[in-house]
Scaffold this motif. Structure first.
Motif, PDB file in Angstrom:
ATOM      1  N   ALA A 187       0.831  -1.210   0.000  1.00  0.00           N
ATOM      2  CA  ALA A 187       0.000   0.000   0.000  1.00  0.00           C
ATOM      3  C   ALA A 187       0.858   1.249   0.000  1.00  0.00           C
ATOM      4  N   LEU A 188       1.937   1.232   0.771  1.00  0.00           N
ATOM      5  CA  LEU A 188       2.832   2.376   0.820  1.00  0.00           C
ATOM      6  C   LEU A 188       3.479   2.629  -0.536  1.00  0.00           C
ATOM      7  N   PHE A 189       3.845   1.540  -1.219  1.00  0.00           N
ATOM      8  CA  PHE A 189       4.516   1.673  -2.514  1.00  0.00           C
ATOM      9  C   PHE A 189       3.605   2.360  -3.529  1.00  0.00           C
ATOM     10  N   VAL A 190       2.312   2.042  -3.464  1.00  0.00           N
ATOM     11  CA  VAL A 190       1.382   2.579  -4.445  1.00  0.00           C
ATOM     12  C   VAL A 190       0.933   3.998  -4.099  1.00  0.00           C
ATOM     13  N   ILE A 191       0.526   4.227  -2.842  1.00  0.00           N
ATOM     14  CA  ILE A 191      -0.086   5.514  -2.510  1.00  0.00           C
ATOM     15  C   ILE A 191       0.746   6.377  -1.574  1.00  0.00           C
ATOM     16  N   GLY A 192       1.861   5.834  -1.033  1.00  0.00           N
ATOM     17  CA  GLY A 192       2.688   6.616  -0.121  1.00  0.00           C
ATOM     18  C   GLY A 192       1.955   6.867   1.189  1.00  0.00           C
ATOM     19  N   SER A 193       2.433   7.807   1.981  1.00  0.00           N
ATOM     20  CA  SER A 193       1.780   8.135   3.237  1.00  0.00           C
ATOM     21  C   SER A 193       1.967   9.608   3.535  1.00  0.00           C
ATOM     22  N   VAL A 194       1.031  10.159   4.312  1.00  0.00           N
ATOM     23  CA  VAL A 194       1.134  11.554   4.718  1.00  0.00           C
ATOM     24  C   VAL A 194       2.407  11.755   5.526  1.00  0.00           C
ATOM     25  N   THR A 195       2.751  10.767   6.337  1.00  0.00           N
ATOM     26  CA  THR A 195       3.959  10.858   7.169  1.00  0.00           C
ATOM     27  C   THR A 195       5.194  11.095   6.319  1.00  0.00           C
ATOM     28  N   GLU A 196       5.332  10.313   5.254  1.00  0.00           N
ATOM     29  CA  GLU A 196       6.508  10.451   4.400  1.00  0.00           C
ATOM     30  C   GLU A 196       6.517  11.795   3.688  1.00  0.00           C
ATOM     31  N   LYS A 197       5.332  12.293   3.363  1.00  0.00           N
ATOM     32  CA  LYS A 197       5.256  13.625   2.745  1.00  0.00           C
ATOM     33  C   LYS A 197       5.666  14.710   3.730  1.00  0.00           C
ATOM     34  N   ILE A 198       5.300  14.536   4.999  1.00  0.00           N
ATOM     35  CA  ILE A 198       5.703  15.490   6.033  1.00  0.00           C
ATOM     36  C   ILE A 198       7.219  15.462   6.213  1.00  0.00           C
ATOM     37  N   LEU A 199       7.800  14.278   6.186  1.00  0.00           N
ATOM     38  CA  LEU A 199       9.242  14.140   6.401  1.00  0.00           C
ATOM     39  C   LEU A 199      10.069  14.837   5.319  1.00  0.00           C
ATOM     40  N   ARG A 200       9.485  15.036   4.156  1.00  0.00           N
ATOM     41  CA  ARG A 200      10.216  15.743   3.089  1.00  0.00           C
ATOM     42  C   ARG A 200      10.486  17.194   3.477  1.00  0.00           C
ATOM     43  N   TYR A 201       9.595  17.764   4.286  1.00  0.00           N
ATOM     44  CA  TYR A 201       9.679  19.196   4.583  1.00  0.00           C
ATOM     45  C   TYR A 201      10.040  19.500   6.032  1.00  0.00           C
TER      46      TYR A 201
END
Length: 307
Positions: A268-282
């Motif tokens: 699931a993470l591979f396909v849609i990612g996660s909000v957490t990982e998007k937060i970690l970018r910034y």
């Protein structure tokens, strides 16, 4: 109710260790922590024979050398933190497997890992723990400011954000001076046109719906009382939700950012990612606490059907 009484701190023998140990001591003094495990994993603790031949017989083993090095940082940091039991673990093998194994064996509530910006290290292991484990993770940036006056909790009024609020309430909010900002990011769906009402009118309805949900939330968590506020932020079609959450956390001058993660499977993470990982970018300078349910993992279909 789950509290944060047992925490584990992952160390890698870099400069980040001192910062992690310092933050762990600070956290233990702020919330009701009972036990702190400091763990370092080496792929192999065996020394080459040619090196051993040059060492004195009374020399310490590699394991004891590492233990003493870590203890020299831990002891002064926890000198003035009473009532907290500290244990140092030196293990051998795959860092990811060993960290997940020992966090389960020791029944750890929270794992502290470093969030590196300039210091040596990639931070890949920390993200792997988040992706593959069922344990809650606190990402500690190398530039943290040791204070805890305001916590921003990202809420979507799901059971996952409720879980995050519950754990914050029964740990950090034991301190009476800590304030909570409940941050809700919403988006006006394009389908509003089919209802025959204007964009502005539908926007107002969504805000009213969020405020209604927030009032129900206060009913479930009366302890929040006057210590919390609701902040509504509208997401544009092209905006990155991770960037938006971090921007609002900085605007609120948050000392910690908290989210409740769904615990997606690797597929699931591979396909849609996660909000957490998007937060970690910034997020490079606010401690990020990601609460996860220890017994729950969501597959791809569940993640799509339960946003």
């Amino acid at each position: 109710m789950e509290t944060l009484t047992r925490i584990m701190v992952g160390l890698d023998l870099t400069q980040m260790d001192e910062k992690l140990i310092s933050y762990a001591a600070f956290l233990a003094s702020e919330v009701q922590v009972e036990k702190v495990y400091f763990i370092h994993i080496e792929k192999s603790l065996e020394l080459p024979p040619e090196l051993l031949s040059n060492l004195q017989r009374d020399s310490l083993s590699a394991e004891e050398n590492i233990r003493q090095s870590i203890a020299s940082l831990v002891s002064p940091a926890f000198e003035h933190v009473p009532g907290v039991d500290v244990e140092i673990l030196i293990e051998e093998g795959s860092p990811l497997k060993q960290l997940l194994h020992w966090s389960k064996v020791k029944e750890v509530d929270l794992m502290l890992v470093g969030r590196k910006l300039r210091l040596k290290g990639s931070g890949v292991l920390a993200q792997k723990i988040l992706r593959t484990g069922h344990i809650s993770v606190l990402f500690v940036p190398e530039t943290f400011d040791p204070k805890l006056n305001r916590i921003v909790v990202s809420v979507d009024f799901s059971k996952y954000s409720d879980m995050a609020l519950d754990r914050v309430l029964h740990s950090a909010l034991a301190k009476p001076n800590i304030m909570v900002t409940c941050l809700h990011i919403y988006e006006v769906p394009t389908g509003y046109r089919t209802l025959g009402i204007s964009y502005e009118a539908f926007d107002e309805k969504m805000q009213a719906f969020a405020r209604e949900k927030y009032e129900k939330l206060l009913g479930r968590f009366p302890e929040l009382g006057e210590r919390s506020e609701l902040v509504l932020v509208k997401k544009g079609n092209t905006a990155d939700i991770g960037e938006l959450i971090v921007l609002e956390a900085k605007r609120a001058r948050a000392d910690m950012l908290v989210i409740g993660a769904k615990g997606l499977t690797a597929a699931a993470l591979f396909v849609i990612g996660s909000v957490t990982e998007k937060i970690l970018r910034y997020d490079l300078d606010i401690p990020l606490l990601v609460f996860k349910r220890k017994d729950k993992e969501m597959g791809l279909l569940d993640a799509i059907l339960n946003p």
